[in-house]
Design an enzyme around this catalytic site. Sequence first.
Site, PDB file in Angstrom:
ATOM      1  N   HIS A 102      16.148  29.800  -8.484  1.00  0.00           N
ATOM      2  CA  HIS A 102      16.792  31.115  -8.638  1.00  0.00           C
ATOM      3  C   HIS A 102      15.816  32.150  -9.180  1.00  0.00           C
ATOM      4  CE1 HIS A 102      20.856  29.710  -7.801  1.00  0.00           C
ATOM      5  NE2 HIS A 102      20.544  28.616  -8.475  1.00  0.00           N
ATOM      6  N   CYS A 153      18.708  28.940  -3.203  1.00  0.00           N
ATOM      7  CA  CYS A 153      19.610  27.844  -3.564  1.00  0.00           C
ATOM      8  C   CYS A 153      20.720  27.668  -2.507  1.00  0.00           C
ATOM      9  CB  CYS A 153      20.168  28.043  -4.976  1.00  0.00           C
ATOM     10  SG  CYS A 153      20.936  26.553  -5.631  1.00  0.00           S
ATOM     11  N   GLU A 176      16.098  35.180  -9.156  1.00  0.00           N
ATOM     12  CA  GLU A 176      16.857  36.323  -9.693  1.00  0.00           C
ATOM     13  C   GLU A 176      17.247  36.131 -11.158  1.00  0.00           C
ATOM     14  OE1 GLU A 176      17.962  34.007  -7.705  1.00  0.00           O
ATOM     15  OE2 GLU A 176      20.067  33.531  -8.098  1.00  0.00           O
TER      16      GLU A 176
END
Lengths: 195, 293
Positions: free
Chosen positions: A171, A79, A173
């Site tokens: 994302h 991002c 994560e």
Amino acid sequence: MTTVGVLGLQGAVREHFRSIEAGGAKAVVVKKAEQLSTIDGLIIPGGESTTMRRLIDVYGLMEPLRHFAASGKPIFGTCAGLILLAGEIVGYDEPHLGVMDVVVERNSFGRQKESFETDLSIKGIEGDPFTAVFIRAPHIVSAGPETEVLATYKDRIVLARHGQFLGCSFHPELTDDHRLTEYFISMVKSAGVTA
Amino acid sequence: MNTGTDRVKRGMAEMQKGGVIMDVVNAEQAKLAEAAGAVAVMALERVPSDIRKEGGVARMADLRIVEEVMSAVSIPVMAKARIGHITEARVLESMGVDYIDESEVLTPADEEFHLLKSDFTVPFVCGCRDLGEAARRIGEGTAMLRTKGEPGTGNIVEAVRHIRKVNAQVRRVVNMSKDELMTEAKILGAPFELLLEIKELGRLPVVNFAAGGVATPADAALMMELGADGVFVGSGIFKSDNPEKFARAIVEATTHYQDYELIAKVSKELGTAMKGMEISSLSLEDRMQERGW
């Protein structure tokens, strides 16, 4: 053991830590230039790219980061991290690090209420589709000749690799699926440029 | 493709971690905040210290200001709605505001019920003074928390009290055995399932920022030291002598909150911070933190 740093100026640092450790590598936070010499690969996390850029300048990290990139050690930008890596940003005169041969556009899926999650199929990642979380996300408008497109969403490039640089709009994560981080860790291992 | 999921709403707040969110009242201030490294701005008609001074009913900001700020910056824009004011919140959502603060700084519209924030696509941030309040707001669907502190006072004491209390109560829940959690839920006024989740995660499931009284770079760093995920600065910046320097200094102190030489360096030559207020000089009705249920 392979050591992966997470640029810890601002943003989703803790989540990447969890993901790196789940992928069997050691995670360290990088806030200062001298810490770059202790890592084999670097993740630039999601956050606010304008904020991270300002802090990179304040702490004199720009040259050390470019030097790190030139050394052949892999960098993964998610991002805001993708925006920092990109060679060109739509509407801006200058890139940030400018090391990855892609053109990106900021906030290109709209404002927060248009933020979304969706399932993607990713080249090089077998098995179930990958749930990708897009938050005020950028996208890759065009990729250079040596950049390989690894995933698209509605005809927009959202994941690509250029040599030792990996960048995505979303994302990885934020979910418990660590396959993309594992993919990056294997890039770090095969780059063979150790700390 | 799904919008407005918990992951998308909470994830947005995760991206703000380690950052500073600044109150602004026009496009010029918003640009200054962005250039100083703010991760978001809160578009307001009046900062809390002016709301205190001027009195009267404080409502959602003039929408022209919100629009002006949204077109001035590329970072996220937040705006405040009154507690329980469904329509103000829906209007802000329709305008594309990135985050709504259901805020005790404004005069409450409902003295019994908060918004059902899970009904909205836009994410919310809410204030809390203890884990019970925090858990009720999460139960209603807030994707981000902040301490209430005492807004507009430039006095950090209440924000310190609130972050210490929430974190102490989280630690207590994490260390309890599961069979003790139902009674704890009853005592706190918190949903049982949420306490279970906190115990399993070892922390709150959403980020918790500091707010309400941050007036100096050292105040911001103190809140990070005490475990805040980031900082809201309201009146502190644009009520100081040199807002630009002040804004930059607060951002740097928040990132490097344990680098005391750096905090000393950025704190020099800042001029005067906003004038603070002693909390005990406020009557109970004037304490914004008492609003919220």
